[in-house]
Design an enzyme around this catalytic site. Structure first.
Site, PDB file in Angstrom:
ATOM      1  N   CYS A 381       1.069  -1.392  -0.064  1.00 43.04           N
ATOM      2  CA  CYS A 381      -0.032   0.196  -0.049  1.00 43.04           C
ATOM      3  C   CYS A 381       0.965   1.275  -0.026  1.00 43.04           C
ATOM      4  CB  CYS A 381      -1.172   0.018   0.968  1.00 43.04           C
ATOM      5  SG  CYS A 381      -2.436   0.838   0.855  1.00 43.04           S
ATOM      6  N   HIS A 515      -3.771  -4.926   0.323  1.00 37.54           N
ATOM      7  CA  HIS A 515      -3.274  -5.626   1.597  1.00 37.54           C
ATOM      8  C   HIS A 515      -3.208  -7.019   1.655  1.00 37.54           C
ATOM      9  CE1 HIS A 515      -2.514  -1.836   4.080  1.00 37.54           C
ATOM     10  NE2 HIS A 515      -3.696  -1.421   3.385  1.00 37.54           N
ATOM     11  N   GLU A 517      -1.762  -9.202   3.255  1.00 36.86           N
ATOM     12  CA  GLU A 517      -1.640  -9.643   4.790  1.00 36.86           C
ATOM     13  C   GLU A 517      -3.025 -10.211   5.395  1.00 36.86           C
ATOM     14  OE1 GLU A 517      -0.993  -6.796   4.014  1.00 36.86           O
ATOM     15  OE2 GLU A 517      -1.530  -5.190   5.477  1.00 36.86           O
TER      16      GLU A 517
HETATM   17  N1  GLN Z   1      -1.703   6.710   2.639  1.00 40.47           N
HETATM   18  C1  GLN Z   1      -1.971   6.013   1.649  1.00 40.47           C
HETATM   19  C2  GLN Z   1      -3.339   6.132   0.827  1.00 40.47           C
HETATM   20  O1  GLN Z   1      -4.231   6.642   1.593  1.00 40.47           O
HETATM   21  C3  GLN Z   1      -1.982   4.568   1.987  1.00 40.47           C
HETATM   22  C4  GLN Z   1      -2.722   3.849   2.933  1.00 40.47           C
HETATM   23  C5  GLN Z   1      -2.334   2.599   3.387  1.00 40.47           C
HETATM   24  O2  GLN Z   1      -1.020   2.130   3.228  1.00 40.47           O
HETATM   25  N2  GLN Z   1      -3.175   1.729   3.844  1.00 40.47           N
HETATM   26  O3  GLN Z   1      -3.608   5.912  -0.105  1.00 40.47           O
END
Ligand code: GLN
Length: 543
Positions: A381, A515, A517
């Site tokens: 992410c 994600h 995970e």
């Molecule tokens: N801050 C980034 C976004 O909002 C990544 C978010 C995250 O890593 N879950 O896109």
């Protein structure tokens, strides 16, 4: 017949109610029963989405896009059952729905009260969406005696009255502290906790007692007598070597037997625990070890990365290696003169998700270090977004590349992409919109390019993964980075949103917008984590 098991906690918090509930769910499942686990959180936030990761730990995201408590991650990992929106609620959410109805005029004429309106709403939540199961396990967050928890305790008390004892059971998790000077395990805090429960009308059927040593017969007798339970229903919960050994531990102490005895079902099934036994054997006899650095903003609380840590462990299980972790606060590398050479001693670098400016440059520098030193690197992410910016700046020479999440970059390599499609609806994001519940959340499909490393790792070209982010990589960058060995090997089905990037001239460098995970399980490790740990293992064998 559907049966409800209520799990409450007493004496102190952090006794592991979530893992205890998940482990009991796994044990019932091992006997062929279908289970669903859910959690009632007494705090006032509508969901944990806007809470600080260093206070509350990770936000677990479900396929259907709910931002939930991290205990739901334990439930999924232990039972393999995907959680849904209907599996976690809070005082805030209950009140929000009641007050919305009140404004609409749905209660016209009524004076709204905690009993019956709030307790009814809680009972409805507990009973909803449970048609397909034999057991519903309901964990109440916090400890008995907390002011916020009272409506939840009252609701489950009422519910067990309605259901009858043949369809409901109360388990109370407590602590037996060891007082060294007396050389004794103390039962008094548990007695008080049960007294508190009974004062609000709940008589526990089973006591699950966290204790540093086996409970001597005299203490067991005392607990049973004063807490009004059978001596066999006092189950000791000793510290397990590993959380994935908890189901076996509880089984050995008779927890599932005692639960089924209550319902008159103890003779009907025998558990099949072979997967748990195999997992325990692998955990105890690894063929080697790897060391992974987690470079993140919230490393002060390891629970902020709970699912990442578990998924790395699953990757270890897949490769029969023990995964050791080095925690590095990413803001340590924000300083352009910071020394990153400590990364030379690890076999892989994981850049987890995150938000905001602090530590962002540090993560970018860690990505650059891993890229140049051919260290296996996994960006998740925010970790992926920052790795893209790093290569844009340092490989493609786009010095103004940045994210609109902070600052005003000349070239928004990552930005608010405005809108996307979910099912048949278009969802829109704006810079001044609400922060709560407005990210791209939950499961979205992605299409992988044939012949790329990720397509090979997944063994498929169409995948579905869970998201939680507001910003997206700008698809305009794909062509700019292509000449530099950066391949966007996974895209949204409409081809607009980059989902995965990989470096071709590198042993293992993959960044994912989602994600992974969240979907990894001990019996079914996520392929990306299994592959990442395999790459780390290969590296550790080279040195
Ligand atoms: N801050 C980034 C976004 O909002 C990544 C978010 C995250 O890593 N879950 O896109």
């Amino acid at each position: 017949m559907k049966r409800f098991i209520f799990i409450t906690g007493g004496v102190v918090s952090s006794l592991g109610k979530g893992i205890a509930s998940a482990a009991l769910g796994a044990l019932l499942q091992s006997r062929g029963y279908r289970v669903r686990l859910r959690k009632l959180d007494p705090y006032l936030n509508v969901d944990p989405g806007t809470m600080s990761p260093t206070q509350h730990g990770e936000v677990f995201v479900t396929d259907d896009g709910a931002e939930t408590d991290l205990d739901l991650g334990h439930y999924e990992r232990f039972t393999g059952v995907s959680a849904r929106k209907t599996d976690n609620t809070t005082t805030g959410r209950i009140y929000k729905s009641i007050l919305e109805k009140e404004r609409r005029g749905d209660y016209l004429g009524a004076t709204l009260q905690v009993i019956p309106h709030v307790t009814d709403a809680i009972k409805e939540f507990v009973k909803a969406d449970t048609d397909d199961v034999d057991f519903v396990l309901v964990e109440v967050g916090g400890t008995v005696g907390d002011i916020e928890g009272l409506p939840f305790f009252e609701a489950i008390r009422q519910l067990s009255q309605e259901l009858g004892r043949e369809a409901s059971l109360f388990i109370h998790l407590t602590l037996l502290p060891y007082i060294a000077t007396a050389g004794e395990l103390k039962t008094k805090p548990t007695q008080h906790s049960v007294k508190e429960l009974r004062s609000i009308g709940i008589q526990p059927d089973i006591l699950l007692c966290r204790a540093p040593m086996p409970i001597p017969p005299e203490e067991r007798r005392k607990l049973a007598l004063f807490c009004n339970v059978r001596p066999e229903a006092v189950i000791e919960a000793l510290d397990a070597q590993h959380i994935y050994e908890v189901p076996l531990e509880y089984h050995a102490r008779g927890l599932d037997h005692e639960v089924l005895r209550h319902f008159g079902l103890e003779k009907q099934t025998t558990p099949d625990l072979k997967h748990w036994i195999q997992t325990s054997q692998t955990l105890r006899n690894p063929d080697g070890e790897v060391r992974i650095a987690i470079v993140g903003k919230y490393v002060a609380l390891h629970d902020a990365y709970k699912s990442v840590v578990e998924a790395l462990g699953h990757g270890g299980l897949a490769n029969r290696v023990k995964v050791n972790l080095t925690w590095i606060p990413s803001d340590r590398y924000d300083d352009p003169n910071a020394d990153l050479s400590e990364l030379d001693s690890v076999d892989g670098v994981l850049l987890p998700g995150g938000f905001g400016e602090r530590g962002a440059l540090g993560k970018m520098r860690a990505a650059g270090y891993a890229r140049r030193h051919k260290l296996p690197c996994f960006g998740i992410c925010y970790g992926m977004q920052l790795a893209v910016i790093e290569v844009a700046r340092n490989l493609a020479g786009i010095s103004g590349a940045g994210t609109t999440e902070f600052g005003k970059p000349d070239y928004p390599a990552v930005g608010l992409m405005g809108e996307w499609v979910r099912g048949n609806t278009k969802e829109v994001r704006t810079a001044d919109g609400d922060l709560g519940g407005t990210m791209r959340l939950g499961a979205y499909p992605a299409v992988l390019t044939k012949g790329t490393r990720v397509a090979d790792i997944y063994g498929s070209q169409s995948i579905s993964e869970r998201h939680r982010h507001r910003y997206e990589v700008n698809a305009d960058i794909i062509e700019k980075l292509a000449p530099h060995g950066v391949v966007f090997s996974g895209m949204s089905p409409d081809g607009k949103l980059p989902e995965i990037m990989e470096l071709t001239d590198h042993p293992w460098f993959i960044g994912v917008q989602f994600h992974p995970e969240l979907k990894s399980r001990p019996f079914n490790p996520h392929p990306l984590f299994a592959s990442f740990i395999a790459a780390a293992r290969d590296k550790s064998r080279l040195v």
